[in-house]
Design a protein around this motif. Structure first.
Motif, short mmCIF file in Angstrom:
data_model
loop_
_atom_site.label_atom_id
_atom_site.label_comp_id
_atom_site.label_asym_id
_atom_site.label_seq_id
_atom_site.Cartn_x
_atom_site.Cartn_y
_atom_site.Cartn_z
N GLY A 114 0.82 -1.21 0.00
CA GLY A 114 0.00 0.00 0.00
C GLY A 114 0.85 1.25 0.00
O GLY A 114 0.67 2.16 -0.83
N ALA A 115 1.81 1.31 0.92
CA ALA A 115 2.70 2.47 0.98
C ALA A 115 3.56 2.57 -0.28
O ALA A 115 3.81 3.68 -0.78
CB ALA A 115 3.59 2.38 2.22
N LEU A 116 3.99 1.43 -0.79
CA LEU A 116 4.81 1.42 -1.99
C LEU A 116 4.05 2.00 -3.18
O LEU A 116 4.58 2.81 -3.95
CB LEU A 116 5.27 0.00 -2.30
CG LEU A 116 6.05 -0.20 -3.61
CD1 LEU A 116 7.36 0.56 -3.57
CD2 LEU A 116 6.29 -1.68 -3.87
N LEU A 117 2.79 1.61 -3.33
CA LEU A 117 2.01 2.09 -4.47
C LEU A 117 1.68 3.58 -4.35
O LEU A 117 1.65 4.29 -5.35
CB LEU A 117 0.73 1.27 -4.60
CG LEU A 117 0.95 -0.18 -5.07
CD1 LEU A 117 -0.34 -0.98 -4.96
CD2 LEU A 117 1.46 -0.20 -6.51
N VAL A 118 1.44 4.05 -3.12
CA VAL A 118 1.21 5.49 -2.92
C VAL A 118 2.46 6.27 -3.30
O VAL A 118 2.41 7.28 -4.01
CB VAL A 118 0.80 5.78 -1.47
CG1 VAL A 118 0.81 7.28 -1.20
CG2 VAL A 118 -0.59 5.20 -1.18
N ALA A 119 3.62 5.79 -2.80
CA ALA A 119 4.88 6.47 -3.14
C ALA A 119 5.13 6.43 -4.64
O ALA A 119 5.55 7.43 -5.24
CB ALA A 119 6.04 5.81 -2.39
N ALA A 120 4.85 5.28 -5.26
CA ALA A 120 5.05 5.16 -6.71
C ALA A 120 4.15 6.13 -7.47
O ALA A 120 4.58 6.76 -8.44
CB ALA A 120 4.80 3.73 -7.16
N ALA A 121 2.91 6.26 -7.02
CA ALA A 121 1.99 7.17 -7.70
C ALA A 121 2.47 8.62 -7.62
O ALA A 121 2.45 9.36 -8.61
CB ALA A 121 0.59 7.05 -7.09
N VAL A 122 2.93 9.03 -6.43
CA VAL A 122 3.43 10.40 -6.26
C VAL A 122 4.68 10.63 -7.09
O VAL A 122 4.83 11.65 -7.78
CB VAL A 122 3.70 10.69 -4.77
CG1 VAL A 122 4.38 12.04 -4.60
CG2 VAL A 122 2.41 10.64 -3.97
N LEU A 123 5.60 9.67 -7.04
CA LEU A 123 6.84 9.81 -7.79
C LEU A 123 6.60 9.78 -9.30
O LEU A 123 7.28 10.47 -10.06
CB LEU A 123 7.82 8.70 -7.40
CG LEU A 123 8.38 8.79 -5.98
CD1 LEU A 123 9.16 7.54 -5.62
CD2 LEU A 123 9.26 10.03 -5.84
N LEU A 124 5.64 8.98 -9.74
CA LEU A 124 5.29 8.99 -11.16
C LEU A 124 4.76 10.36 -11.57
O LEU A 124 5.11 10.87 -12.65
CB LEU A 124 4.23 7.92 -11.44
CG LEU A 124 4.74 6.48 -11.59
CD1 LEU A 124 3.56 5.51 -11.57
CD2 LEU A 124 5.53 6.31 -12.88
N ALA A 125 3.92 10.96 -10.72
CA ALA A 125 3.38 12.29 -11.03
C ALA A 125 4.51 13.31 -11.15
O ALA A 125 4.52 14.15 -12.07
CB ALA A 125 2.38 12.70 -9.98
#
Length: 435
Positions: A114-125
């Motif tokens: 969960g935390a990994l995907l949130v971080a990935a989404a922010v970093l992708l943005a």
């Protein structure tokens, strides 16, 4: 450097302008090809969940691009120095986001999905925003350099040709030297590309550059709407196999990992080598008909790939070479057609708006390819490492048949919307020129 003469675009001009395309393309392959595979295999992220995150991040990025195009036009109206300063800021944002995206363990525990995907989404943005800011400003600069159809092809060809060199490096460096070396090399190339851009030919400036920026102007041009529709169909057809190629190589072909750089490298080397050939074809058949020929070639090659299975690594090298040659037409000809459309409409002051919508379509293609293909494969029973007949058949259909169907649709749209309405004007042979 003074504005570019409409009659020439030399090798040094091409290198100074085009080199920034190298790091921009270098970053694209890891983001769109390596990242889904890396998160699925290294961190165990389910394909359906990963596809949803990629879809959301890419859709958000796509929606922002037209606004960035308007900002780019305002900066071009101010001065080339303003554009270059904006480019330096965008490059810093891009480098920061890209580095952390491949090393999320510096921010979160990768075992906590969960935390990994949130971080990935922010970093992708963050990464997409930096990439979009820099690429739109750079593309608009090239479109405003002017020239005839062949010169526009050369300008785009330098940018995309250097980009293909970057993609070849990106296909080899992660496997040979590892992810840290990939990020470090990208940073060096990004700084070098920006530095040479500051020495590139300047767009011709005039009072028209101070016209009010109109974000919706491109969409009011019927010719742009028709070209954009073809570009979207063709782009989805190309984005689907780009997203799935590593899964196809690893599970359908069951090829050794040592061959992966050869597959990707050969594909992009052939794409780069094909650019001068496509420019010669353009002299004979024009931009639009040459692009149609590239689409037909892609369909034939991917139809052949659909019959391949385990142990067909060597024949797939031939597929990579031929499909790479065909994709060269996608890389150069649509952009040259867009630059010509902008010039014919007298809309150079709004080039950023055009490329904002153009990049919006590109990102939408990539978003749909990852956001639809990956979840659908998951629903069909495919997971990385699968060996079941049904799962592998679904992978082959997604990688080979779906792109063929979309390419055929794009070719029909190109003929019906661009070639036929133009009464041959966009496909007439160009005058002979010396190389």
């Amino acid at each position: 450097m003074p504005p570019l003469s409409p009659s020439r675009f030399g090798t040094l001009d091409g290198l100074r302008y085009g080199l920034l395309g190298l790091p921009l393309a270098f970053v694209a392959l890891p983001l769109y090809v390596l990242l889904p595979n890396h998160y699925a295999r290294a961190f165990g992220v389910p394909l359906a969940t990963l596809g949803a995150v990629l879809l959301g991040a890419r859709l958000l990025d796509a929606l922002v691009d037209p606004l960035l195009g308007r900002l780019s036009d305002r900066l071009h109206a101010r001065s080339p120095q303003a554009v270059l300063g904006f480019g330096a800021f965008a490059a810093g944002v891009l480098l920061l986001g890209f580095g952390l995206l491949f090393f999320p363990q510096l921010l979160v525990d990768p075992a906590r999905h969960g935390a990994l995907l949130v971080a990935a989404a922010v970093l992708l943005a963050v990464t997409y925003a930096g990439y979009s800011m820099l690429s739109i400003a750079h593309q608009s600069w090239g479109a405003m350099l002017g020239g005839d159809a062949l010169q526009r092809g050369r300008i785009v060809g330098w940018r995309e040709g250097m980009g293909l060199v970057g993609v070849v490096l990106a296909s080899v460096v992660p496997t040979v030297a590892g992810l840290p070396a990939m990020v470090a090399l990208f940073g060096v190339l990004l700084v070098l590309g920006w530095a040479l851009w500051t020495r590139a030919p300047r767009p011709v400036r005039g009072t028209a550059l101070h016209a009010p920026v109109d974000l919706r102007l491109p969409l009011r041009r019927p010719a742009f709407r028709r070209l954009l529709a073809v570009f979207v169909l063709n782009g989805i057809a190309s984005a689907v196999p780009a997203t799935l190629v590593l899964f196809f190589v690893q599970d359908r072909l069951q090829a050794p990992a040592s061959l992966e750089p050869a597959f990707l490298g050969l594909y992009f080397v052939m794409a780069a080598a094909s650019i001068p050939v496509w420019l010669r074809i353009v002299r004979r058949f024009g931009l639009a008909r040459s692009w149609l020929g590239g689409m037909c070639m892609s369909v034939a090659v991917f139809a052949w790939a659909g019959a391949m299975g385990a142990g067909d690594a060597v024949p797939f090298l031939v597929v990579c070479a031929l499909s790479g040659f065909a994709i060269g037409s996608d890389l150069v000809l649509p952009g040259a057609m867009l630059a010509g459309l902008i010039a014919e409409a007298g809309d150079q002051p709004h080039a950023g708006a055009y490329f904002g919508w153009w990049n919006f379509a590109t990102k939408l293609n990539l978003a749909l390819s990852a956001g639809l293909a990956l979840p659908l494969l998951g629903l069909a029973g495919y997971v990385p490492g699968a060996r079941e007949v049904g799962a592998l058949q679904a992978l082959s259909l997604a990688y080979c048949l779906l792109p063929c169907v979309l390419k055929v649709a794009a070719g029909l749209a190109l003929w019906a919307l661009v070639i036929r309405p133009s009464n041959g004007s966009s496909s007439l042979p160009l005058p002979k020129v010396s190389p």
